[in-house]
Design a protein around this motif. Structure first.
Motif: not given
Length: 163
Positions: A4-17
């Protein structure tokens, strides 16, 4: 199954963090050492086996001049050796020297010990599951990057449903 788009966005944030946290830890761990974080990264890739400098630059995501500077530093420290590619006189092959292999071993041992300390409140199962998930993520991203570089079209879920 699509993400899902929200899950992908959260994953991107977690990867950068995660990248920021790893960069901070890596920077702190190399203070006072002759090989900084960038050189250690190059050393690790060279340690995977002798290869062409151009291939190393592609894998590291850096330009040829940047890699050349890093290799010159590592060569000056006695950790890598460059030689002419016998199959293509214009290309160079890069490999570790015995002292480079030893340095890489020391770096990897030091990083593993530090990570053990940082994850002292994790279970073996948590660490193993995380390692498998990160491996799966890395392989998926590499596969997508290779397809993109090769110009292979990727299909969306919507395209798969209708075509």
């Amino acid at each position: 199954m699509a993400v899902a788009p929200d899950t992908a966005a959260d994953l991107v944030y977690q990867i950068f963090d995660l990248q920021r946290a790893v960069r901070c830890i890596a920077t702190a761990s190399v203070r006072g050492q002759e090989t900084g974080v960038a050189l250690q990264g190059v050393l690790r890739f060279v340690g995977e086996g002798e290869s062409r400098a151009t291939r190393l630059a592609e894998r590291l995501g850096v330009s040829a001049p940047v890699l050349s500077r890093h290799l010159a530093d590592l060569q000056e420290q006695g950790f890598v050796v460059r030689r002419q590619d016998p199959d293509d006189g214009r290309a160079q092959l890069v490999g570790l020297t015995p002292s480079g292999a030893e340095k890489l071993r020391q770096i990897e041992e030091q990083r593993a010990a530090a990570l053990q300390d940082y994850l002292c409140d994790w279970s073996e199962e948590d660490a193993g599951n995380t390692a498998r998930t990160l491996y799966k993520l890395t392989e998926s991203l590499k596969k997508s990057a290779r397809a993109t570089a090769a110009g292979t079209p990727t299909t969306t879920l919507e395209e798969q449903k209708h075509g």
